[in-house]
Write a protein that holds these residues in place. Structure first.
Motif, PDB file in Angstrom:
ATOM      1  N   SER A 140      -2.398   3.481  -7.026  1.00  0.00           N
ATOM      2  CA  SER A 140      -2.509   2.417  -8.411  1.00  0.00           C
ATOM      3  C   SER A 140      -1.153   3.061  -8.506  1.00  0.00           C
ATOM      4  O   SER A 140      -1.126   1.442  -9.774  1.00  0.00           O
ATOM      5  N   ILE A 141      -0.011   3.460  -8.219  1.00  0.00           N
ATOM      6  CA  ILE A 141       1.175   2.920  -8.884  1.00  0.00           C
ATOM      7  C   ILE A 141       1.678   1.923  -8.387  1.00  0.00           C
ATOM      8  O   ILE A 141       1.697   1.378  -7.352  1.00  0.00           O
ATOM      9  N   ASN A 142       2.128   0.853  -9.257  1.00  0.00           N
ATOM     10  CA  ASN A 142       2.151  -0.441  -8.873  1.00  0.00           C
ATOM     11  C   ASN A 142       3.627  -0.916  -8.931  1.00  0.00           C
ATOM     12  O   ASN A 142       3.972   0.000  -9.324  1.00  0.00           O
ATOM     13  N   HIS A 143       4.327  -1.626  -7.824  1.00  0.00           N
ATOM     14  CA  HIS A 143       5.980  -1.667  -7.255  1.00  0.00           C
ATOM     15  C   HIS A 143       6.393  -2.392  -8.114  1.00  0.00           C
ATOM     16  O   HIS A 143       7.486  -1.603  -8.249  1.00  0.00           O
ATOM     17  N   GLY A 144       6.384  -3.295  -8.980  1.00  0.00           N
ATOM     18  CA  GLY A 144       7.269  -3.363  -9.570  1.00  0.00           C
ATOM     19  C   GLY A 144       7.690  -3.094 -10.625  1.00  0.00           C
ATOM     20  O   GLY A 144       8.947  -3.020 -11.307  1.00  0.00           O
ATOM     21  N   ILE A 145       6.165  -2.061 -11.478  1.00  0.00           N
ATOM     22  CA  ILE A 145       6.870  -1.465 -12.392  1.00  0.00           C
ATOM     23  C   ILE A 145       7.804   0.178 -11.845  1.00  0.00           C
ATOM     24  O   ILE A 145       9.068   0.119 -12.625  1.00  0.00           O
ATOM     25  N   LEU A 146       7.082  -0.034 -10.787  1.00  0.00           N
ATOM     26  CA  LEU A 146       8.152   1.226 -10.043  1.00  0.00           C
ATOM     27  C   LEU A 146       9.605   0.926 -10.122  1.00  0.00           C
ATOM     28  O   LEU A 146      10.533   1.397 -10.735  1.00  0.00           O
ATOM     29  N   LYS A 147       9.647  -0.260  -9.830  1.00  0.00           N
ATOM     30  CA  LYS A 147      11.179  -0.136  -9.260  1.00  0.00           C
ATOM     31  C   LYS A 147      11.682  -0.839 -10.190  1.00  0.00           C
ATOM     32  O   LYS A 147      12.856  -0.604 -10.995  1.00  0.00           O
ATOM     33  N   ARG A 148      11.254  -1.358 -11.246  1.00  0.00           N
ATOM     34  CA  ARG A 148      11.700  -1.685 -12.376  1.00  0.00           C
ATOM     35  C   ARG A 148      12.028   0.352 -12.943  1.00  0.00           C
ATOM     36  O   ARG A 148      13.635  -0.860 -13.550  1.00  0.00           O
ATOM     37  N   TRP A 167      18.076  -0.710  -2.536  1.00  0.00           N
ATOM     38  CA  TRP A 167      17.553  -1.696  -0.732  1.00  0.00           C
ATOM     39  C   TRP A 167      16.390  -0.849  -0.376  1.00  0.00           C
ATOM     40  O   TRP A 167      15.092  -0.686   0.028  1.00  0.00           O
ATOM     41  N   LEU A 168      17.779   0.720  -0.206  1.00  0.00           N
ATOM     42  CA  LEU A 168      16.459   1.351   0.552  1.00  0.00           C
ATOM     43  C   LEU A 168      14.862   1.578  -0.407  1.00  0.00           C
ATOM     44  O   LEU A 168      14.149   1.558   0.276  1.00  0.00           O
ATOM     45  N   LEU A 169      15.220   2.229  -1.527  1.00  0.00           N
ATOM     46  CA  LEU A 169      14.223   2.554  -2.817  1.00  0.00           C
ATOM     47  C   LEU A 169      12.890   1.660  -2.403  1.00  0.00           C
ATOM     48  O   LEU A 169      12.317   1.506  -2.083  1.00  0.00           O
ATOM     49  N   ASN A 170      13.196   0.259  -2.600  1.00  0.00           N
ATOM     50  CA  ASN A 170      12.620  -1.084  -2.290  1.00  0.00           C
ATOM     51  C   ASN A 170      11.861  -0.941  -1.285  1.00  0.00           C
ATOM     52  O   ASN A 170      10.268  -0.918  -0.662  1.00  0.00           O
ATOM     53  N   GLU A 171      12.573  -0.344   0.070  1.00  0.00           N
ATOM     54  CA  GLU A 171      11.866  -0.610   1.586  1.00  0.00           C
ATOM     55  C   GLU A 171      10.860   0.728   1.753  1.00  0.00           C
ATOM     56  O   GLU A 171       9.703   0.544   2.240  1.00  0.00           O
ATOM     57  N   ILE A 172      11.332   1.734   0.839  1.00  0.00           N
ATOM     58  CA  ILE A 172      10.169   2.927   1.453  1.00  0.00           C
ATOM     59  C   ILE A 172       9.340   2.502   0.219  1.00  0.00           C
ATOM     60  O   ILE A 172       8.061   2.788   0.889  1.00  0.00           O
ATOM     61  N   ILE A 173       9.288   2.183  -0.574  1.00  0.00           N
ATOM     62  CA  ILE A 173       8.316   1.667  -2.254  1.00  0.00           C
ATOM     63  C   ILE A 173       7.770   0.288  -1.216  1.00  0.00           C
ATOM     64  O   ILE A 173       6.160   0.282  -0.810  1.00  0.00           O
ATOM     65  N   ASP A 174       8.093  -0.217  -0.818  1.00  0.00           N
ATOM     66  CA  ASP A 174       7.738  -1.488  -0.007  1.00  0.00           C
ATOM     67  C   ASP A 174       6.410  -1.290   1.232  1.00  0.00           C
ATOM     68  O   ASP A 174       5.843  -1.805   1.927  1.00  0.00           O
ATOM     69  N   SER A 175       6.795  -0.117   2.111  1.00  0.00           N
ATOM     70  CA  SER A 175       6.457   0.440   3.355  1.00  0.00           C
ATOM     71  C   SER A 175       5.266   0.233   3.157  1.00  0.00           C
ATOM     72  O   SER A 175       4.419   0.513   4.363  1.00  0.00           O
ATOM     73  N   SER A 176       4.352   0.855   2.768  1.00  0.00           N
ATOM     74  CA  SER A 176       2.490   0.886   2.715  1.00  0.00           C
ATOM     75  C   SER A 176       2.073  -0.730   1.615  1.00  0.00           C
ATOM     76  O   SER A 176       0.680  -0.912   1.790  1.00  0.00           O
ATOM     77  N   ALA A 177       2.539  -1.827   1.671  1.00  0.00           N
ATOM     78  CA  ALA A 177       1.818  -2.398   1.267  1.00  0.00           C
ATOM     79  C   ALA A 177       1.714  -4.091   2.601  1.00  0.00           C
ATOM     80  O   ALA A 177       2.795  -3.779   3.574  1.00  0.00           O
ATOM     81  N   SER A 178       1.062  -4.633   1.942  1.00  0.00           N
ATOM     82  CA  SER A 178       0.880  -5.666   3.005  1.00  0.00           C
ATOM     83  C   SER A 178       1.681  -7.084   2.643  1.00  0.00           C
ATOM     84  O   SER A 178       1.529  -7.273   1.602  1.00  0.00           O
ATOM     85  N   SER A 179       1.729  -7.977   3.619  1.00  0.00           N
ATOM     86  CA  SER A 179       3.355  -9.063   3.562  1.00  0.00           C
ATOM     87  C   SER A 179       2.564  -9.864   2.034  1.00  0.00           C
ATOM     88  O   SER A 179       2.781 -10.234   2.456  1.00  0.00           O
ATOM     89  N   ASP A 211       0.598  -9.352  -0.273  1.00  0.00           N
ATOM     90  CA  ASP A 211      -0.060  -8.565  -0.994  1.00  0.00           C
ATOM     91  C   ASP A 211       0.921  -9.442  -2.145  1.00  0.00           C
ATOM     92  O   ASP A 211       1.716  -9.105  -2.495  1.00  0.00           O
ATOM     93  N   LEU A 212       0.369  -9.897  -3.355  1.00  0.00           N
ATOM     94  CA  LEU A 212       1.169 -10.523  -4.534  1.00  0.00           C
ATOM     95  C   LEU A 212       1.412  -9.872  -5.483  1.00  0.00           C
ATOM     96  O   LEU A 212       2.584  -9.687  -6.261  1.00  0.00           O
ATOM     97  N   ASN A 213       0.583  -8.463  -5.528  1.00  0.00           N
ATOM     98  CA  ASN A 213       1.074  -7.409  -7.151  1.00  0.00           C
ATOM     99  C   ASN A 213       0.885  -6.043  -6.354  1.00  0.00           C
ATOM    100  O   ASN A 213      -0.088  -5.683  -6.319  1.00  0.00           O
ATOM    101  N   PRO A 214       1.662  -5.751  -5.179  1.00  0.00           N
ATOM    102  CA  PRO A 214       1.605  -4.120  -4.735  1.00  0.00           C
ATOM    103  C   PRO A 214       1.272  -3.199  -5.668  1.00  0.00           C
ATOM    104  O   PRO A 214       1.883  -3.151  -6.597  1.00  0.00           O
ATOM    105  N   SER A 215       0.618  -2.222  -5.008  1.00  0.00           N
ATOM    106  CA  SER A 215       0.709  -1.488  -5.272  1.00  0.00           C
ATOM    107  C   SER A 215      -0.074   0.277  -4.340  1.00  0.00           C
ATOM    108  O   SER A 215      -0.044   0.028  -3.498  1.00  0.00           O
ATOM    109  N   GLY A 216       0.543   1.210  -4.379  1.00  0.00           N
ATOM    110  CA  GLY A 216       0.639   2.337  -4.063  1.00  0.00           C
ATOM    111  C   GLY A 216       2.120   3.028  -3.345  1.00  0.00           C
ATOM    112  O   GLY A 216       2.656   2.046  -2.758  1.00  0.00           O
ATOM    113  N   ILE A 217       1.599   4.295  -4.057  1.00  0.00           N
ATOM    114  CA  ILE A 217       3.232   4.895  -2.402  1.00  0.00           C
ATOM    115  C   ILE A 217       2.405   5.282  -1.520  1.00  0.00           C
ATOM    116  O   ILE A 217       1.772   6.063  -2.005  1.00  0.00           O
TER     117      ILE A 217
END
Length: 110
Positions: A6-14, A27-39, A41-47
């Motif tokens: 349930s962890i929201n990617h946008g909030i975590l990145k901010r 950039w590296l942190l964004n890559e790790i966070i987004d590695s579990s999201a589908s391309s 997904d407009l509001n990705p969540s989950g780490i």
């Protein structure tokens, strides 16, 4: 609801970007966070569970809540493990308890 998914990617990145200014590290942190999201997904969540960064990200994400509990709810003591909390405030509340346990199921007086 499960915490890590349930962890929201946008909030975590901010939260991370407020403290980290290095573009390469961001950039590296964004890559790790987004590695579990589908391309698509407009509001990705989950780490990604199992990454060494998952526990760190989970603690950073809820640090904002830790601050809120201490400063605004005047909790004398609180303990958090992931998304489970125990809070003690020193005054007897309406239910006769002196604190509560907060988890995904709500707040239970103790």
């Amino acid at each position: 609801k499960q915490y890590f998914p349930s962890i929201n990617h946008g909030i975590l990145k901010r939260i991370l970007h407020r403290k980290i200014s290095c573009p390469k590290t961001r950039w590296l942190l964004n890559e790790i966070i987004d590695s579990s999201a589908s391309s698509d997904d407009l509001n990705p969540s989950g780490i990604p569970i199992g990454n060494l960064t998952s526990q760190l990200f989970a603690n950073i994400y809820l640090n904002e809540l830790d601050i809120l509990i201490k400063e605004h709810f005047c909790a004398r003591y609180h303990v958090r493990h992931s998304d489970n909390f125990i809070m003690q405030h020193g005054l007897t509340n309406a239910t006769g308890g002196v604190g509560c346990v907060i988890n995904g199921d709500g707040c239970k007086p103790i």
